[in-house]
Design an enzyme around this catalytic site. Structure first.
Site, PDB file in Angstrom:
ATOM      1  N   LYS A 127      33.290 -18.193  65.680  1.00 19.63           N
ATOM      2  CA  LYS A 127      33.986 -17.074  65.044  1.00 19.63           C
ATOM      3  C   LYS A 127      33.337 -16.802  63.690  1.00 19.63           C
ATOM      4  CE  LYS A 127      37.177 -14.088  63.848  1.00 19.63           C
ATOM      5  NZ  LYS A 127      37.115 -12.727  64.439  1.00 19.63           N
TER       6      LYS A 127
ATOM      7  N   CYS B 265      32.352  -6.257  60.319  1.00 20.23           N
ATOM      8  CA  CYS B 265      33.771  -6.414  60.662  1.00 20.23           C
ATOM      9  C   CYS B 265      34.536  -5.153  60.286  1.00 20.23           C
ATOM     10  CB  CYS B 265      34.409  -7.608  59.960  1.00 20.23           C
ATOM     11  SG  CYS B 265      36.184  -7.670  60.333  1.00 20.23           S
TER      12      CYS B 265
HETATM   13  O1  RRO Z   1      38.219 -10.612  63.114  1.00 20.86           O
HETATM   14  C1  RRO Z   1      38.113  -9.402  63.425  1.00 20.86           C
HETATM   15  O2  RRO Z   1      39.041  -8.595  63.291  1.00 20.86           O
HETATM   16  C2  RRO Z   1      36.860  -8.853  63.948  1.00 20.86           C
HETATM   17  C3  RRO Z   1      35.625  -9.098  63.389  1.00 20.86           C
HETATM   18 BR1  RRO Z   1      35.340 -10.296  62.009  1.00 20.86          BR
HETATM   19  C4  RRO Z   1      34.470  -8.432  63.908  1.00 20.86           C
HETATM   20  O3  RRO Z   1      33.336  -8.603  63.447  1.00 20.86           O
HETATM   21  N1  RRO Z   1      34.661  -7.579  64.924  1.00 20.86           N
HETATM   22  C5  RRO Z   1      35.863  -7.339  65.459  1.00 20.86           C
HETATM   23  O4  RRO Z   1      35.969  -6.531  66.408  1.00 20.86           O
HETATM   24  N2  RRO Z   1      36.964  -7.994  64.970  1.00 20.86           N
END
Ligand code: RRO
Length: 309
Positions: free
Chosen positions: A45, A128
């Site tokens: 993650k 993100c």
């Molecule tokens: O954690 C998120 O909400 C998230 C991230 Br970091 C990302 O890079 N892409 C996404 O669709 N969700």
């Protein structure tokens, strides 16, 4: 036998399929399960300086066309991932650490500690879409350049960038110019298509809670956007920077299309969340089948081979 292995920046992946950052890869248990699965790598993650609970639930919703999420970077914090990396490397497949940040200053802090833990590759997430009030870095070439410059000086393992989808050739070119200046070892595109909105007409309501229902779209419906971005950057760099194709891969044929457009490896998010870890065996089998039927002996052989009319 069809060879489904691939190599990115000199690192060998036993299968070209792996999880996309975010999909079943937050906790130690999830990462160990990826290690034991048929996935070709373990991708963490995206991590921040401090551990985070993420955005309020519901924050993921699957529907026939794909998924929408606004997870808000729930993660254990970089120190926990740095400690886990040696254990994860024992599974005999590459460990890819995804580095994020809530501000530009966070990136070098995390990059230094994670680089010291020696994952096989580091993916810097410039895309993100889900932190309220924080625009995606990847949509601002100047801000992207500042971050890339800082982390490039720190990271010694192969370093890649996770990019958002771009929708105009001018944006591919602008980002391509920045990327070309810093010796980037690989690219990964696309992150989710940010700030979509899914509505449930029965409930007359949005389907996720954060940001009034706005979130990143993934899955089936984003495949053409993903293929276009893979192709655009493959052409800009004439195949010299390896690309991980992410977006809209539900089966072996979708993966084949990514390879034809120029991808060297494939990440799966929505289909992994919906189907679980068994998806990797299915994808391996389906891709091997289509490559054999088409007369390709390996992933490398069909890379970039899509015909233009
Ligand atoms: O954690 C998120 O909400 C998230 C991230 Br970091 C990302 O890079 N892409 C996404 O669709 N969700």
């Amino acid at each position: 036998m069809t060879d489904l292995s691939t190599t990115i920046a000199g690192v060998r992946f036993p299968s070209c399929f792996m999880n996309a950052a975010g999909a079943l890869c937050v906790t130690r248990d999830e990462l160990v399960a990826l290690g034991k699965s048929a996935a070709g790598a373990i991708v963490t993650k995206s991590m921040t300086v401090e551990p985070r609970q993420g955005n309020p639930e519901p924050r993921y919703y699957g529907f026939p066309g794909g998924s929408i999420n606004s997870m808000g970077l729930p993660n254990l914090g970089y120190k926990a991932y740095a400690e886990l990396i040696p254990e994860l490397k024992r599974f005999g497949k590459p460990v890819v650490a995804s580095v994020a940040g809530l501000c530009e200053e966070d990136f070098p802090t995390i990059a230094a500690a994670i680089n010291a833990a020696q994952p096989d590759l580091i993916e810097v997430n410039l895309s993100c879409p889900n932190i309220p009030g924080k625009p995606q870095i990847g949509y601002d070439p100047e801000s992207s350049e500042r971050v890339i410059k800082r982390v490039r000086q720190i990271i010694t393992v192969p370093m890649g960038l996770k990019l958002p989808p771009y929708f105009d050739p001018a944006h591919h070119e602008a980002m391509g110019k920045v990327i070309g200046r810093y010796g980037i070892d690989f690219l990964n595109m696309i992150n989710s298509v940010g700030n979509g909105l899914v509505v449930d007409p029965e409930r007359e309501a949005v389907v996720i809670k954060p940001k009034g229902g706005f979130g990143g779209l993934g899955g089936r419906l984003i495949k053409p956007v993903a293929l276009a971005n893979v192709r655009a950057f493959y052409k800009i760099f004439q195949g010299r920077i390896p690309i991980i194709g992410t977006g809209g891969v539900m089966d072996g044929v979708d993966a084949f299309e990514h390879l034809l457009c120029g991808a060297s490896a494939i990440q799966v998010g929505t289909v992994l969340v919906e189907e679980g870890l068994d998806v990797f065996g299915r994808l391996d089998k389906e891709l091997a089948g289509i490559l054999a039927r088409k007369g390709y002996r390996s992933v490398a052989e069909c890379r970039g081979m899509v015909k233009e009319l």
